[in-house]
Scaffold this active site. Structure first.
Site, PDB file in Angstrom:
ATOM      1  N   ILE A  22      10.710 -16.704 -39.245  1.00 22.15           N
ATOM      2  CA  ILE A  22      11.863 -16.929 -39.674  1.00 22.15           C
ATOM      3  C   ILE A  22      13.225 -16.579 -38.829  1.00 22.15           C
ATOM      4  O   ILE A  22      14.367 -16.656 -38.952  1.00 22.15           O
ATOM      5  CB  ILE A  22      12.039 -16.295 -41.184  1.00 22.15           C
ATOM      6  N   GLY A  25      15.033 -12.695 -32.058  1.00 21.98           N
ATOM      7  CA  GLY A  25      16.245 -11.938 -31.424  1.00 21.98           C
ATOM      8  C   GLY A  25      15.771 -11.759 -29.752  1.00 21.98           C
ATOM      9  O   GLY A  25      14.558 -12.074 -29.513  1.00 21.98           O
ATOM     10  N   GLY A  26      16.684 -10.554 -29.286  1.00 18.99           N
ATOM     11  CA  GLY A  26      16.196 -10.486 -27.898  1.00 18.99           C
ATOM     12  C   GLY A  26      15.313  -9.402 -27.672  1.00 18.99           C
ATOM     13  O   GLY A  26      14.420  -9.303 -26.779  1.00 18.99           O
ATOM     14  N   MET A  27      14.749  -9.018 -28.759  1.00 17.07           N
ATOM     15  CA  MET A  27      13.553  -7.932 -28.708  1.00 17.07           C
ATOM     16  C   MET A  27      12.540  -8.214 -29.421  1.00 17.07           C
ATOM     17  O   MET A  27      11.235  -7.548 -29.273  1.00 17.07           O
ATOM     18  CB  MET A  27      14.098  -6.439 -29.130  1.00 17.07           C
ATOM     19  N   ALA A  28      12.560  -8.857 -30.710  1.00 20.30           N
ATOM     20  CA  ALA A  28      11.559  -9.337 -31.571  1.00 20.30           C
ATOM     21  C   ALA A  28      11.606 -10.677 -32.196  1.00 20.30           C
ATOM     22  O   ALA A  28      12.400 -11.332 -32.088  1.00 20.30           O
ATOM     23  CB  ALA A  28      11.541  -8.105 -32.578  1.00 20.30           C
ATOM     24  N   VAL A  30      10.790 -12.390 -36.011  1.00 17.79           N
ATOM     25  CA  VAL A  30      10.590 -11.977 -37.387  1.00 17.79           C
ATOM     26  C   VAL A  30       9.641 -13.096 -38.072  1.00 17.79           C
ATOM     27  O   VAL A  30      10.052 -14.321 -37.793  1.00 17.79           O
ATOM     28  CB  VAL A  30      11.777 -11.736 -38.171  1.00 17.79           C
ATOM     29  N   LYS A  45       8.655  -7.776 -38.517  1.00 17.98           N
ATOM     30  CA  LYS A  45       9.174  -8.080 -37.105  1.00 17.98           C
ATOM     31  C   LYS A  45       7.952  -7.449 -35.982  1.00 17.98           C
ATOM     32  O   LYS A  45       7.452  -6.331 -36.064  1.00 17.98           O
ATOM     33  CB  LYS A  45      10.430  -6.885 -36.955  1.00 17.98           C
ATOM     34  N   ASP A 139      23.674  -1.121 -33.558  1.00 16.55           N
ATOM     35  CA  ASP A 139      23.745  -2.249 -33.450  1.00 16.55           C
ATOM     36  C   ASP A 139      24.263  -2.853 -34.526  1.00 16.55           C
ATOM     37  O   ASP A 139      23.850  -4.091 -35.103  1.00 16.55           O
ATOM     38  CB  ASP A 139      22.209  -2.969 -32.910  1.00 16.55           C
TER      39      ASP A 139
END
Length: 695
Positions: A22, A25-28, A30, A45, A139
């Site tokens: 769904i 992002g830059g790190m994970a 989801v 995540k 963040d």
């Protein structure tokens, strides 16, 4: 291949079954998942491989996920669980329906300023809970603020937040998104709650104006602006903004952390005062009030070259990332607390002097020139020796960097692009290949996986409309199930997953739920019950009751009519019941005057609501066929029932009297009287001769 395909069907810890992706992002990434233990939908995540392989990151991840799980607030996405499975770290969170604030701003531009203040107040409540546990979010951005269908918000991604003094970063880099980081965050300083307040100030600025206060072609330039530039006042972009709300935003955006709101709760109270129409209390005392909001002057001497070197080239602007540490050649006012106070409302249109900018540029060039000369004298850079460049395609960035450095090369510019054939985070290509001068830089291109698109909003569409909207952006719309809805008409879409506005890979299936309209139920049959019994039974099942009374031949007090009776209706509908008052008492018409015929009397009584029973009798005074008498008698008030009328048969007929005779016996001979005796006849001596034979 798709990023979604690599995880769909996987089960983490024997409990969380991955359904579909769904967001990314830059790190994970989801995913929507099903918790088989508790039977609920959750969001999972999953950390991207290049971060999961970093020991320092995973150490911090374990500590910080546990800290985030302890945050309890109606405005924070709940963290249910976290763990490590098959070399992958994951966090299990509450599945939140709705869309993020960034999507709303992108679709509408500036949103209603009172709504923006309400969102800000709720985010402040979430931050207060975290700050009270010494957890800084680091963040805060509109992408991490989910707006639910009821209008309330949920703050996400406390999973990358860090408890104060928890784990030190070796590089002194900080996580965050360039457009929303605080000046101290951009400079790599220790963060306090004031950093989150600054980021929230930028979120409110963007929500109230539809624009970001600072923007640029790359993360470094944006971060530099956060440190040294003053934002344009919101009223210069949106003249309709309320001055009190503008003041709150500008206080939150003070460069000096000590000039901002002391706590997130203080900012919440200021926003609540604005929403309630009360005077807004701002930090700074009387001097602050007289000058309205005071803006903080820009720091000087930021080393642009050093910042760029730390970044390793141009970085993406929008994603959460490791930001460079920006060490200035001179002491920043944010460190000393000194700043120039100016009234932004009076001065923002005045032309600015170019002298400070010229000085800053000269300083940057001088520093860069000195650094270049020193580097050359030290023998840095390429040696001229040509050696083989390692092939690092298919590796993660940390792996590629390590291998290049072992071979005597430096990591150059790292960029990224979509590639459905390469896992996100892995190297797609490098430049140069083959042989290159030892010590030279090697540029890398990383895969972002499948190209992502924004999920259309299917709400209240027909399935055909949803399929067309999905196909237009490269997605597939499929029906998952159907359900009842009071707000969405039959045959239209009432829900979807992933939610509207989510970023998903092209080709992803978007499941939707079709409304069957309002669920209809059947009211219980209460005919024959007493009024109280009927009301109790209907109300127990959620129905309203409308009671009416009427005459009937049913027992008084019992229900003899119900509407609706056998038809299904909406839950909570009103059911009409009619309670019997017993038979109605009517006055009996008088039809016994003797002058009324049977047919006319019958008609008169029936018209009055009575049944008619007839009898007959002789009457010398009432003509035949007319009514002699009635029961009940005329003028009597009785319940509607039967009236008996007696009809005349006319006078009773007369008859001659007769002497009955016995059959088979001879008629007796009359005995003559003495006067009738024949003198010449003999008188019988024998009694038997007294009667002659009956011949």
């Amino acid at each position: 291949m798709t990023g979604q395909g690599t995880m769909t069907g996987k089960v983490f810890n024997g409990r969380y079954e991955i359904k579909d992706r769904i967001g990314i992002g830059g790190m994970a990434e989801v995913y929507r998942a099903q918790d088989s233990t508790l039977g609920r939908v959750v969001a999972v995540k999953v950390m991207l491989p290049q971060f999961a392989a970093d020991p320092s990151f995973t150490q911090r991840f374990r500590q910080e996920a546990a800290s985030a799980a302890n945050l309890q607030s109606p405005y924070i996405v709940n963290v249910y669980d976290w763990g490590h499975d098959d070399d992958t770290y994951f966090i299990v969170m509450e599945f939140v329906r709705g869309s993020d604030l960034k999507t709303a701003i992108q679709q509408r531009g500036a949103i209603n300023q009172r709504k923006a203040a309400e969102i800000g107040s709720q985010v402040c409540q979430a931050l207060t809970v975290a700050h009270n546990q010494d957890i800084i979010h680091r963040d805060i951005k509109p992408q991490n603020i989910m707006v639910q269908p009821d209008g309330n918000v949920k703050v996400m991604d406390f999973g990358i937040a860090r408890a104060k003094n928890s784990v030190n970063d070796k590089t002194s880099a900080v996580l965050g998104t360039a457009h929303y980081i605080s000046p101290e965050q951009a400079q790599g300083k220790d963060l306090t709650a004031a950093s989150d307040i600054y980021s929230l100030g930028i979120v409110l600025y963007e929500a109230a104006t539809g624009k970001l206060p600072f923007d640029g072609p790359d993360a470094v330039s944006v971060a530099m602006q956060q440190v040294k530039d003053e934002p344009t006042p919101p009223s210069a972009i949106n003249p309709d903004i309320d001055p009190d709300l503008e003041d709150i935003i500008m206080v939150a955006l003070a460069k000096n952390p000590q000039a901002r709101f002391a706590t997130a709760n203080d900012m919440r109270m200021a926003l609540n005062d604005y929403l309630a129409g009360r005077p807004v209390t701002l930090p700074g005392g009387a001097g602050f009030t007289s000058a309205r909001t005071q803006m903080i002057g820009a720091p000087v001497g930021v080393n642009t070259a050093a910042a760029t070197a730390v970044m390793g080239g141009v970085a993406p602007v929008d994603g959460t990332q490791a930001m460079p540490v920006m060490h200035g050649g001179a002491t920043s006012p944010s460190a000393t607390g000194s700043f120039q106070a100016t009234s932004y409302r009076d001065s923002h249109t005045a032309p600015k002097s170019k002298k400070p900018l010229i000085i800053a540029i000269a300083a940057v060039l001088a520093v860069a020139l000195i650094a270049g000369i020193a580097f050359a004298l030290a023998g840095g850079g390429a040696t001229g020796e040509m050696v083989d460049v390692p092939n690092v395609t298919g590796k993660t960035q940390p792996e590629a960097k390590s291998e290049l450095e072992r071979a005597g090369f430096e990591l150059g510019v790292v960029s990224s692009t979509f590639d459905e054939n390469v896992e996100p985070g892995l190297v797609i290509s490098q430049d140069p290949t083959g042989k290159a001068a030892k010590g030279s830089k090697v540029n890398l291109v990383l895969s972002q996986g499948d190209e992502t698109v924004s999920v259309p909003d299917f709400y209240k569409m027909t399935p055909d409309q949803a399929k067309a909207a999905a196909e237009e952006v490269g997605l597939k719309a499929v029906e998952r199930e159907s359900g009842y809805s009071d707000s969405v008409e039959d045959g239209h879409i009432m829900d979807q997953s992933p939610s509207a506005g989510s970023s998903v890979a092209k080709g992803t299936e978007i499941e939707y739920v079709v409304s069957r309209g309002t669920e209809l139920v059947q009211a219980p049959n209460v005919i024959g019950s007493t009024e109280e019994e009927a009301k109790s039974k209907l109300q127990a099942e959620g129905f309203g009751v409308d009671v009416r009374h009427d005459y009937s031949d049913k027992d008084k007090g019992t229900v003899f009519k119900q509407d609706p009776l056998n038809d299904k209706v909406k839950p909570g509908s009103t059911v009409k019941i009619t309670v019997s008052d017993g038979p109605e008492e009517n006055e009996v018409p008088d039809v016994s005057s003797g002058n009324m015929s049977e047919s006319k009397a019958t008609s008169t009584l029936k018209n009055a609501g009575f049944k008619v029973s007839t009898d007959s009798a002789y009457s010398s005074s009432v003509p035949k066929g007319n009514v002699i008498s009635q029961s009940p008698s005329g003028g009597t008030a009785v319940p509607g029932s039967t009236v008996t009328i007696v009809i005349s048969d006319g006078p009773e007929p007369t008859q001659e009297p007769t002497t009955p005779t016995t059959p088979d016996e001879p008629e007796p001979t009359p005995t003559p009287s003495p006067d009738d005796t024949d003198p010449g006849a003999d008188t019988p001596d024998d009694p038997d001769d007294a009667q002659a034979p009956a011949n």
